[in-house]
Write a protein that holds these residues in place. Structure first.
Motif, short mmCIF file in Angstrom:
data_model
loop_
_atom_site.label_atom_id
_atom_site.label_comp_id
_atom_site.label_asym_id
_atom_site.label_seq_id
_atom_site.Cartn_x
_atom_site.Cartn_y
_atom_site.Cartn_z
N PHE A 20 -11.69 7.63 0.21
CA PHE A 20 -11.04 6.65 -0.66
C PHE A 20 -9.62 6.36 -0.20
O PHE A 20 -9.15 5.22 -0.27
CB PHE A 20 -11.02 7.13 -2.11
N ALA A 21 -8.91 7.39 0.28
CA ALA A 21 -7.54 7.20 0.76
C ALA A 21 -7.51 6.33 2.02
O ALA A 21 -6.61 5.49 2.18
CB ALA A 21 -6.89 8.55 1.04
N ILE A 22 -8.47 6.50 2.90
CA ILE A 22 -8.54 5.67 4.10
C ILE A 22 -8.79 4.21 3.71
O ILE A 22 -8.17 3.30 4.25
CB ILE A 22 -9.63 6.20 5.06
N ARG A 23 -9.68 4.01 2.77
CA ARG A 23 -9.97 2.65 2.31
C ARG A 23 -8.74 2.01 1.66
O ARG A 23 -8.41 0.85 1.90
CB ARG A 23 -11.13 2.69 1.31
N LEU A 24 -8.02 2.77 0.83
CA LEU A 24 -6.82 2.26 0.18
C LEU A 24 -5.70 2.02 1.19
O LEU A 24 -4.97 1.04 1.08
CB LEU A 24 -6.36 3.26 -0.89
N ALA A 25 -5.58 2.89 2.18
CA ALA A 25 -4.56 2.72 3.21
C ALA A 25 -4.79 1.43 4.00
O ALA A 25 -3.83 0.74 4.36
CB ALA A 25 -4.55 3.91 4.15
N LYS A 26 -6.04 1.11 4.24
CA LYS A 26 -6.35 -0.13 4.95
C LYS A 26 -5.94 -1.34 4.13
O LYS A 26 -5.37 -2.30 4.65
CB LYS A 26 -7.84 -0.18 5.27
N LYS A 27 -6.18 -1.29 2.82
CA LYS A 27 -5.79 -2.39 1.93
C LYS A 27 -4.27 -2.54 1.85
O LYS A 27 -3.76 -3.65 1.79
CB LYS A 27 -6.32 -2.15 0.52
N GLN A 28 -3.55 -1.41 1.81
CA GLN A 28 -2.10 -1.43 1.65
C GLN A 28 -1.35 -1.46 2.97
O GLN A 28 -0.14 -1.39 3.00
CB GLN A 28 -1.64 -0.21 0.84
N GLU A 29 -2.07 -1.55 4.08
CA GLU A 29 -1.51 -1.57 5.43
C GLU A 29 -0.66 -0.33 5.70
O GLU A 29 0.45 -0.41 6.21
CB GLU A 29 -0.71 -2.85 5.65
N ARG A 30 -1.20 0.83 5.35
CA ARG A 30 -0.58 2.12 5.66
C ARG A 30 -1.32 2.72 6.85
O ARG A 30 -2.33 2.20 7.29
CB ARG A 30 -0.69 3.09 4.48
N SER A 31 -0.85 3.86 7.31
CA SER A 31 -1.54 4.58 8.36
C SER A 31 -2.81 5.20 7.78
O SER A 31 -2.75 6.07 6.91
CB SER A 31 -0.65 5.67 8.94
N MET A 32 -3.95 4.75 8.28
CA MET A 32 -5.22 5.26 7.76
C MET A 32 -5.43 6.71 8.17
O MET A 32 -5.93 7.51 7.37
CB MET A 32 -6.37 4.40 8.26
N LEU A 33 -5.04 7.07 9.39
CA LEU A 33 -5.23 8.43 9.86
C LEU A 33 -4.39 9.41 9.06
O LEU A 33 -4.89 10.44 8.59
CB LEU A 33 -4.88 8.53 11.35
N THR A 34 -3.11 9.09 8.86
CA THR A 34 -2.23 9.99 8.12
C THR A 34 -2.69 10.15 6.68
O THR A 34 -2.74 11.26 6.14
CB THR A 34 -0.78 9.46 8.14
N SER A 35 -3.03 9.05 6.04
CA SER A 35 -3.47 9.12 4.64
C SER A 35 -4.75 9.94 4.51
O SER A 35 -4.87 10.75 3.58
CB SER A 35 -3.71 7.71 4.11
N GLY A 36 -5.68 9.73 5.40
CA GLY A 36 -6.94 10.47 5.36
C GLY A 36 -6.75 11.96 5.60
O GLY A 36 -7.32 12.79 4.89
N VAL A 37 -5.93 12.30 6.59
CA VAL A 37 -5.73 13.72 6.93
C VAL A 37 -4.98 14.45 5.81
O VAL A 37 -5.35 15.56 5.42
CB VAL A 37 -4.98 13.85 8.27
N VAL A 38 -3.93 13.82 5.28
CA VAL A 38 -3.16 14.45 4.20
C VAL A 38 -4.04 14.64 2.96
O VAL A 38 -4.05 15.70 2.35
CB VAL A 38 -1.91 13.61 3.86
N THR A 39 -4.81 13.63 2.61
CA THR A 39 -5.69 13.74 1.45
C THR A 39 -6.77 14.79 1.67
O THR A 39 -7.10 15.56 0.76
CB THR A 39 -6.34 12.38 1.12
N PHE A 40 -7.32 14.85 2.87
CA PHE A 40 -8.34 15.85 3.19
C PHE A 40 -7.77 17.26 3.09
O PHE A 40 -8.38 18.15 2.50
CB PHE A 40 -8.92 15.59 4.58
N ALA A 41 -6.56 17.46 3.64
CA ALA A 41 -5.93 18.78 3.60
C ALA A 41 -5.61 19.19 2.16
O ALA A 41 -5.83 20.33 1.76
CB ALA A 41 -4.67 18.78 4.45
N LEU A 42 -5.08 18.25 1.38
CA LEU A 42 -4.77 18.56 -0.02
C LEU A 42 -6.05 18.74 -0.85
O LEU A 42 -6.01 19.36 -1.90
CB LEU A 42 -3.90 17.46 -0.62
#
Length: 69
Positions: A22-44
């Motif tokens: 979900f974070a990767i999908r949201l990052a793509k919509k908000q033009e954020r780094s998809m990799l960073t958002s996905g990894v941080v969310t996965f780790a948390l």
């Protein structure tokens, strides 16, 4: 409630992988780094609720625009 060892992979999918997707999908919509958002969310996500909280914060807070001088 008893947590069987066989349930651990399903619990990890619910608490780590699902919010990361979900974070990767949201990052793509908000033009954020998809990799960073996905990894941080996965780790948390391994803290059981941290991934969902980070996803909620990411959803309500707009990305900061960095301007080079």
């Amino acid at each position: 409630m008893d947590i069987n060892v066989a349930m651990v992979p399903y619990i990890l999918i619910l608490t780590a992988a699902l919010p990361a997707l979900f974070a990767i999908r949201l990052a793509k919509k908000q033009e954020r780094s998809m990799l960073t958002s996905g990894v941080v969310t996965f780790a948390l996500g391994f803290t059981w609720i941290g991934g969902w909280i980070y996803l909620g914060i990411m959803n309500f807070k707009q990305p900061v625009q960095v301007v080079d001088k």
